[in-house]
Design a protein around this motif. Structure first.
Motif, mmCIF file in Angstrom:
data_model
loop_
_atom_site.group_PDB
_atom_site.id
_atom_site.type_symbol
_atom_site.label_atom_id
_atom_site.label_comp_id
_atom_site.label_asym_id
_atom_site.label_seq_id
_atom_site.Cartn_x
_atom_site.Cartn_y
_atom_site.Cartn_z
ATOM 1 N N ILE A 10 23.593 65.364 62.876
ATOM 2 C CA ILE A 10 22.894 64.239 63.499
ATOM 3 C C ILE A 10 22.438 63.277 62.410
ATOM 4 N N GLY A 11 22.773 62.000 62.564
ATOM 5 C CA GLY A 11 22.292 60.976 61.655
ATOM 6 C C GLY A 11 20.946 60.464 62.133
ATOM 7 N N GLY A 12 19.906 60.727 61.360
ATOM 8 C CA GLY A 12 18.561 60.302 61.722
ATOM 9 C C GLY A 12 18.097 59.156 60.853
ATOM 10 N N GLY A 13 17.048 59.393 60.068
ATOM 11 C CA GLY A 13 16.503 58.356 59.206
ATOM 12 C C GLY A 13 15.683 58.986 58.106
ATOM 13 N N PRO A 14 15.062 58.166 57.271
ATOM 14 C CA PRO A 14 14.255 58.691 56.170
ATOM 15 C C PRO A 14 13.151 59.617 56.673
ATOM 16 N N SER A 15 12.800 60.576 55.843
ATOM 17 C CA SER A 15 11.748 61.522 56.193
ATOM 18 C C SER A 15 10.447 60.795 56.490
ATOM 19 N N GLY A 16 9.842 61.113 57.617
ATOM 20 C CA GLY A 16 8.585 60.490 58.006
ATOM 21 C C GLY A 16 8.747 59.229 58.813
ATOM 22 N N GLY A 17 9.947 58.622 58.789
ATOM 23 C CA GLY A 17 10.201 57.434 59.578
ATOM 24 C C GLY A 17 10.501 57.790 61.024
ATOM 25 N N VAL A 18 10.521 56.779 61.888
ATOM 26 C CA VAL A 18 10.720 57.035 63.317
ATOM 27 C C VAL A 18 12.072 57.692 63.574
ATOM 28 N N PHE A 19 13.148 57.154 62.973
ATOM 29 C CA PHE A 19 14.471 57.734 63.205
ATOM 30 C C PHE A 19 14.519 59.179 62.708
ATOM 31 N N GLY A 20 13.858 59.468 61.581
ATOM 32 C CA GLY A 20 13.842 60.829 61.072
ATOM 33 C C GLY A 20 13.111 61.773 61.997
ATOM 34 N N ILE A 21 11.959 61.329 62.508
ATOM 35 C CA ILE A 21 11.175 62.159 63.430
ATOM 36 C C ILE A 21 11.944 62.416 64.717
ATOM 37 N N VAL A 22 12.556 61.351 65.267
ATOM 38 C CA VAL A 22 13.289 61.493 66.521
ATOM 39 C C VAL A 22 14.524 62.370 66.321
ATOM 40 N N GLY A 23 15.243 62.173 65.211
ATOM 41 C CA GLY A 23 16.414 62.990 64.943
ATOM 42 C C GLY A 23 16.078 64.465 64.838
ATOM 43 N N THR A 24 14.966 64.778 64.187
ATOM 44 C CA THR A 24 14.537 66.164 64.054
ATOM 45 C C THR A 24 14.137 66.750 65.403
ATOM 46 N N ALA A 25 13.468 65.947 66.233
ATOM 47 C CA ALA A 25 13.093 66.422 67.568
ATOM 48 C C ALA A 25 14.328 66.706 68.415
ATOM 49 N N ILE A 26 15.315 65.828 68.335
ATOM 50 C CA ILE A 26 16.557 66.038 69.085
ATOM 51 C C ILE A 26 17.242 67.308 68.620
ATOM 52 N N ALA A 27 17.284 67.524 67.310
ATOM 53 C CA ALA A 27 17.910 68.737 66.782
ATOM 54 C C ALA A 27 17.201 69.989 67.289
ATOM 55 N N SER A 28 15.884 69.953 67.300
ATOM 56 C CA SER A 28 15.127 71.106 67.779
ATOM 57 C C SER A 28 15.429 71.397 69.245
ATOM 58 N N MET A 29 15.510 70.348 70.056
ATOM 59 C CA MET A 29 15.795 70.539 71.479
ATOM 60 C C MET A 29 17.216 71.040 71.702
#
Length: 338
Positions: free
Chosen positions: A38-57
């Motif tokens: 999954i391509g997210g964003g920099p750590s702590g940024g919105v895209f990074g947070i959302v990407g990590t949440a999607i991965a967890s789900m």
């Protein structure tokens, strides 16, 4: 699905996301892929947070899959998914259109057309933030001011140039009489705005962005409202993937009146060749457990039945379309690729 991944990246992502397999029945979902990047964003940024949440789900329905979240951004995510180095990504609809048509972030020789929309997550808008007590009310008022619009070549910088052009201005107009357009990063821009070193910061940004709300602990903030004729010219000349947006009064502490601007959707997209059943299961999991997404970031609460299937610009993945249609969720069609 992608077959290459960084184990160091995976281990870090695993720790950050706390991937825990849920007890839901596996029979309700297709067999998961071996790898899912999954391509997210920099750590702590919105895209990074959302990407990590999607991965967890997604780890809950694909417990045997190795799920890797990579730092990226709107442009890099399109390039990585287009090149087969990632399976899913987060981007802005205007970036997706530019990539499809061979503009930034793609090259004219390599348009990115092997991507498909999965769902709309949230919306970004062109915003120019100023101290609420400032006398800056219009684009013209930026002449001679200290301004940041990101860095040359970045999406926000290019959008700002196009917005100025729609108003009959250039960056040189800002730099007259001692003004300067500073090529600063997001963090540098916001710090300088907060401490008064900058008069204004322009960004194509999610709203209301938490950083701007945090700035209000120092000074009240507001975002400019743009002339309707300027916005229509922007949309006509360089606004592919954008639409008119009204930011409400009260969005920021110093925002006494609504602000007229233009915005674009933030979307989750996938490789065009992702199997339909995998795409179906991904969208099903994210939509039916959207409260988990809402909990991951407050900006995701704007994702509703009225927005989730529309405004992706690129063609919608058949697996995602099938799920939305089964749920009677409206799907926005794309003229691209027809």
């Amino acid at each position: 699905m992608t077959s290459r991944f960084s184990r160091r990246s995976f281990m870090g992502t695993t720790a950050a996301a706390a991937f825990v397999a849920a007890s839901m029945p596996r029979g309700a979902f297709a067999a998961g892929p071996d790898f899912l990047t999954i391509g997210g964003g920099p750590s702590g940024g919105v895209f990074g947070i959302v990407g990590t949440a999607i991965a967890s789900m997604l780890s809950q329905i694909f417990p045997d899959s190795i799920i890797d979240v990579q730092p990226g951004g709107s442009g890099p995510n399109l390039l990585r998914v287009g090149a087969g180095k990632a399976d899913l990504g987060i981007t802005s609809a205007n970036n997706a259109l530019d990539a499809w048509e061979g503009r930034d972030p793609a090259t004219p020789e390599s348009p990115v057309r092997n991507v498909r929309g999965m769902m709309t997550l949230m919306q970004s808008a062109i915003q120019i933030w100023v101290d609420a007590r400032s006398d800056i009310r219009t684009l013209e008022d930026l002449r001679g001011k200290q301004v940041s619009a990101g860095q040359p070549g970045q999406t926000s910088w290019l959008v700002f140039e196009n917005l100025l052009a729609a108003a009959g201005m250039t960056p040189g107009d800002i730099e007259a009489n001692g003004g300067k357009l500073h090529p600063l990063s997001w963090a540098e821009s916001q710090e300088a705005l907060s401490n008064g070193q900058l008069d204004a910061v322009m960004w194509l940004s999610l709203w209301p962005h938490p950083t701007i709300l945090q700035n209000e602990t120092v000074r009240p903030m507001r975002t400019l409202s743009f002339d309707g004729a300027v916005l229509e010219k922007f949309l006509g000349e360089s606004g592919g993937g954008f639409e008119r947006v009204t930011l409400p009064a009260g969005l920021f502490g110093g925002q006494d009146e609504p602000a007229e601007t233009v915005g674009t959707n933030t979307i989750l997209f996938a490789k065009a060749d992702m199997p339909d059943d995998i795409a179906y299961d991904i969208v099903k999991q994210l939509w039916e457990n959207r409260e988990d997404l809402y909990a991951a970031h407050s900006l995701l609460k704007h994702m509703t039945e009225e927005t989730v299937g529309k405004g992706m610009v690129v063609p919608v993945h058949p697996g995602a379309r099938k799920y939305f249609e089964e749920q009677d969720i409206a799907v926005g069609d794309s003229a691209l690729g027809t």
